[in-house]
Scaffold this active site. Sequence first.
Site, PDB file in Angstrom:
ATOM      1  N   THR A 292       2.982  -1.591   8.829  1.00  0.00           N
ATOM      2  CA  THR A 292       3.465  -2.506   9.873  1.00  0.00           C
ATOM      3  C   THR A 292       3.706  -3.922   9.370  1.00  0.00           C
ATOM      4  O   THR A 292       4.373  -4.702  10.051  1.00  0.00           O
ATOM      5  CB  THR A 292       2.421  -2.618  10.994  1.00  0.00           C
ATOM      6  OG1 THR A 292       1.198  -3.120  10.410  1.00  0.00           O
ATOM      7  CG2 THR A 292       2.161  -1.277  11.658  1.00  0.00           C
TER       8      THR A 292
ATOM      9  N   HIS B 105       6.110 -30.986  10.239  1.00  0.00           N
ATOM     10  CA  HIS B 105       5.591 -29.642   9.985  1.00  0.00           C
ATOM     11  C   HIS B 105       4.446 -29.676   8.975  1.00  0.00           C
ATOM     12  O   HIS B 105       3.510 -28.875   9.048  1.00  0.00           O
ATOM     13  CB  HIS B 105       6.716 -28.725   9.517  1.00  0.00           C
ATOM     14  CG  HIS B 105       7.830 -28.627  10.511  1.00  0.00           C
ATOM     15  ND1 HIS B 105       7.652 -28.087  11.773  1.00  0.00           N
ATOM     16  CD2 HIS B 105       9.117 -29.044  10.460  1.00  0.00           C
ATOM     17  CE1 HIS B 105       8.787 -28.158  12.447  1.00  0.00           C
ATOM     18  NE2 HIS B 105       9.691 -28.748  11.668  1.00  0.00           N
TER      19      HIS B 105
ATOM     20  N   ASP C 242       0.870  -1.189   0.000  1.00  0.00           N
ATOM     21  CA  ASP C 242       0.000   0.000   0.000  1.00  0.00           C
ATOM     22  C   ASP C 242       0.905   1.237   0.000  1.00  0.00           C
ATOM     23  O   ASP C 242       2.135   1.121  -0.145  1.00  0.00           O
ATOM     24  CB  ASP C 242      -0.995  -0.037   1.171  1.00  0.00           C
ATOM     25  CG  ASP C 242      -0.330   0.186   2.522  1.00  0.00           C
ATOM     26  OD1 ASP C 242       0.920   0.254   2.596  1.00  0.00           O
ATOM     27  OD2 ASP C 242      -1.069   0.300   3.515  1.00  0.00           O
TER      28      ASP C 242
ATOM     29  N   HIS D 260       9.495 -24.145   8.862  1.00  0.00           N
ATOM     30  CA  HIS D 260       8.493 -24.826   9.691  1.00  0.00           C
ATOM     31  C   HIS D 260       7.058 -24.607   9.229  1.00  0.00           C
ATOM     32  O   HIS D 260       6.226 -25.498   9.363  1.00  0.00           O
ATOM     33  CB  HIS D 260       8.598 -24.361  11.154  1.00  0.00           C
ATOM     34  CG  HIS D 260       9.798 -24.909  11.857  1.00  0.00           C
ATOM     35  ND1 HIS D 260      10.025 -24.719  13.207  1.00  0.00           N
ATOM     36  CD2 HIS D 260      10.866 -25.643  11.401  1.00  0.00           C
ATOM     37  CE1 HIS D 260      11.169 -25.321  13.554  1.00  0.00           C
ATOM     38  NE2 HIS D 260      11.694 -25.872  12.474  1.00  0.00           N
TER      39      HIS D 260
ATOM     40  N   CYS E 107       3.321  -3.125   4.055  1.00  0.00           N
ATOM     41  CA  CYS E 107       2.448  -1.996   4.407  1.00  0.00           C
ATOM     42  C   CYS E 107       3.165  -1.215   5.495  1.00  0.00           C
ATOM     43  O   CYS E 107       4.391  -1.278   5.586  1.00  0.00           O
ATOM     44  CB  CYS E 107       1.046  -2.462   4.790  1.00  0.00           C
ATOM     45  SG  CYS E 107       0.916  -3.509   6.252  1.00  0.00           S
TER      46      CYS E 107
HETATM   47  C1  RB5 Z   1      -1.843   2.656   6.589  1.00  0.00           C
HETATM   48  O1  RB5 Z   1      -1.905   3.849   7.274  1.00  0.00           O
HETATM   49  C2  RB5 Z   1      -1.593   1.504   7.545  1.00  0.00           C
HETATM   50  O2  RB5 Z   1      -2.704   1.303   8.354  1.00  0.00           O
HETATM   51  C3  RB5 Z   1      -1.281   0.246   6.771  1.00  0.00           C
HETATM   52  O3  RB5 Z   1      -0.191   0.462   5.944  1.00  0.00           O
HETATM   53  C4  RB5 Z   1      -0.902  -0.970   7.599  1.00  0.00           C
HETATM   54  O4  RB5 Z   1       0.115  -0.669   8.504  1.00  0.00           O
HETATM   55  C5  RB5 Z   1      -2.001  -1.708   8.184  1.00  0.00           C
HETATM   56  O5  RB5 Z   1      -1.805  -2.725   8.880  1.00  0.00           O
END
Ligand code: RB5
Length: 149
Positions: free
Chosen positions: A71, A137, A12, A102, A69
């Site tokens: 996180t 596994h 994203d 695994h 993304c």
């Molecule tokens: C975008 O702001 C953020 O929410 C997205 O990139 C991601 O981290 C969601 O888990």
Amino acid sequence: MNTKRTIVIGADHAGYLLKEKVCAYLTEKGFNVINVGTDSSESCDYPVFAEKVCKTLQSGDADLGILVCGTGVGMSMAANKYKGIRAACCSDTFSARLTRVHNDANVLCFGERVVGEGLALDIVDAYLGAEFEGGKHKRRIAMFENGVE
Ligand code: RB5
């Protein structure tokens, strides 16, 4: 590392810049890379790109996927809704290696707001350099994919 594989990659807006760096890195190494976008830092919805990567894997057009993304967590949650997809969010190389060995993870996720470029590329190397061990596994994966009796 077997570079004769096709890697499908998506992100994203919050993972866009790191995704571009990973694409360039993998292309340089000789992998065939399918980049499903996004193509800018303009705000967009991460599930759209998780779906593109998962559908490409389901179709057999790619061997493994990478999703970036902010996180890595939202991407892994979205990807794990697709049949046959085992997505793992990793911020360290040990987990990235072991999730291939695994868990036979076929999608690696991480966050541009969590890991820097150097660590991200090491995570990618650890993931792509490892192979599924099979054996017990395989049984455990079948348990969470098909249910525990
Ligand atoms: C975008 O702001 C953020 O929410 C997205 O990139 C991601 O981290 C969601 O888990």
